[in-house]
Scaffold this active site. Sequence first.
Site, PDB file in Angstrom:
ATOM      1  N   GLY A  49       0.788  -1.079   0.107  1.00  0.00           N
ATOM      2  CA  GLY A  49       0.058  -0.134   0.072  1.00  0.00           C
ATOM      3  C   GLY A  49       0.753   1.156  -0.050  1.00  0.00           C
TER       4      GLY A  49
ATOM      5  N   ASP B 230      -1.557  -7.239  -5.126  1.00  0.00           N
ATOM      6  CA  ASP B 230      -2.556  -7.355  -4.500  1.00  0.00           C
ATOM      7  C   ASP B 230      -2.591  -7.760  -3.131  1.00  0.00           C
ATOM      8  OD1 ASP B 230      -5.105  -7.790  -3.676  1.00  0.00           O
ATOM      9  OD2 ASP B 230      -5.869  -9.084  -5.521  1.00  0.00           O
TER      10      ASP B 230
ATOM     11  N   LYS C  88     -10.952  -2.792  12.071  1.00  0.00           N
ATOM     12  CA  LYS C  88      -9.625  -2.508  12.789  1.00  0.00           C
ATOM     13  C   LYS C  88      -9.697  -2.995  13.940  1.00  0.00           C
ATOM     14  CE  LYS C  88      -7.739  -0.220   9.487  1.00  0.00           C
ATOM     15  NZ  LYS C  88      -6.262  -0.663   9.152  1.00  0.00           N
TER      16      LYS C  88
ATOM     17  N   TYR D  56     -15.522  -0.118   8.764  1.00  0.00           N
ATOM     18  CA  TYR D  56     -13.921   0.056   8.784  1.00  0.00           C
ATOM     19  C   TYR D  56     -13.530  -0.062  10.151  1.00  0.00           C
ATOM     20  CZ  TYR D  56      -9.641   3.019   8.560  1.00  0.00           C
ATOM     21  OH  TYR D  56      -8.378   3.520   8.944  1.00  0.00           O
TER      22      TYR D  56
ATOM     23  N   ILE E 100      -1.290  -1.945  -5.732  1.00  0.00           N
ATOM     24  CA  ILE E 100      -1.947  -2.595  -6.462  1.00  0.00           C
ATOM     25  C   ILE E 100      -2.121  -1.522  -7.963  1.00  0.00           C
ATOM     26  CG2 ILE E 100      -4.194  -1.604  -5.876  1.00  0.00           C
ATOM     27  CD1 ILE E 100      -4.945  -4.941  -6.221  1.00  0.00           C
TER      28      ILE E 100
HETATM   29  C1  AKB Z   1     -10.948   7.625   7.927  1.00  0.00           C
HETATM   30  O1  AKB Z   1     -11.274   8.886   7.897  1.00  0.00           O
HETATM   31  O2  AKB Z   1     -11.383   6.693   7.552  1.00  0.00           O
HETATM   32  C2  AKB Z   1      -9.409   7.709   8.507  1.00  0.00           C
HETATM   33  C3  AKB Z   1      -9.272   7.028   9.692  1.00  0.00           C
HETATM   34  C4  AKB Z   1      -9.620   8.068  10.774  1.00  0.00           C
HETATM   35  O3  AKB Z   1      -8.986   6.273  10.098  1.00  0.00           O
HETATM   36  N1  AKB Z   1      -8.708   8.691   8.213  1.00  0.00           N
END
Ligand code: AKB
Length: 328
Positions: free
Chosen positions: A26, A70, A164, A160, A53
């Site tokens: 990345g 990838d 995480k 997201y 990628i």
């Molecule tokens: C996002 O806004 O998704 C990122 C983060 C805070 O991890 N910058």
Amino acid sequence: MNTSFADFSIFACNLLSMKSKILVIGACGQIGSELTMKLREIYGNDAVVASDIVAGNADLMWSGSFEILDATDKGEVREIIEKYTIKEVYLMAAMLSGTAEKYPDKAWKLNMNSLFHVLDFAREGLIDKIFWPSSIAIFGRNTPQEHTPQHTITEPSTVYGISKLAGENWCNYYHQKYNVDVRSIRYPGIISYKTLPGGGTTDYAVEIFHKALSQGSYTCFLKEDTRLPMMYMNDAIRATINLMQSDKIKNFIAYNIAAINFTPQELATEIKKHLPNFEIGFEPDFRQAIADSWPHSIDDSEARKDWNWVPDYNLESMTKDMFLNLKS
Ligand code: AKB
């Protein structure tokens, strides 16, 4: 400037007399591109292999080895690790909060599979050390929003954030169970002038500078009083490398780190000091709900205590440096 970075760099150069190499996965993204160049400056161009990628900017492509990769393809990642005798991996590939809400399956696959691949390679003994970025997105609506502690309620409300938080727990599990050396930071929003971020909720804090210079105005997708934790790129890169070089790490789950926090209105007021005619408007979209679930400020006392983390940039010095570089 903080002197510990220079000290660490000398120490690191000595360490890199070893033959092993670093792989950045990345490497063309907002953080990856600057991290790669800083690692090459510290360890030498030949010691740092960049991969992504897609192709990146000329500096990144020509200053050292570059591979199209990838991150979700375990075979491809293994091939690159073996080809260059990689011992340290910085896994920066990820789908950020805004985009991940639109493509939950793709986000989960990218954010999780890529992590499992490198964790498994470390478990096998193929690589020695991993950096994997976490985020303030692991926190949610029930988290204390002011001075959010290192250990607290998490309950993320985004795809997201869920990926995480799961990743943090897997990193900790691989460390406890298989002694894998995997280190992590919960990045706040990162502000930089070299490469644009893509798909995040904190991206407004970068876009605003570009629009201020090109159009004299900006329409923000968050409300004027939305306070979020942020950090200038120079601090983020220094934190990342210092964490990886430290021999005092006690926490293998992911460290809180903090630098600045501000609202879009406060940033606009700071920008007006440089561009008095700058105007800002507000049209909140779906990212407002994401921002509302995140902390306002972060307690980073464990990072400060364990590996001497201290930020250099505040709102004023960050804004000044952004304009200095964007104008030139
Ligand atoms: C996002 O806004 O998704 C990122 C983060 C805070 O991890 N910058």
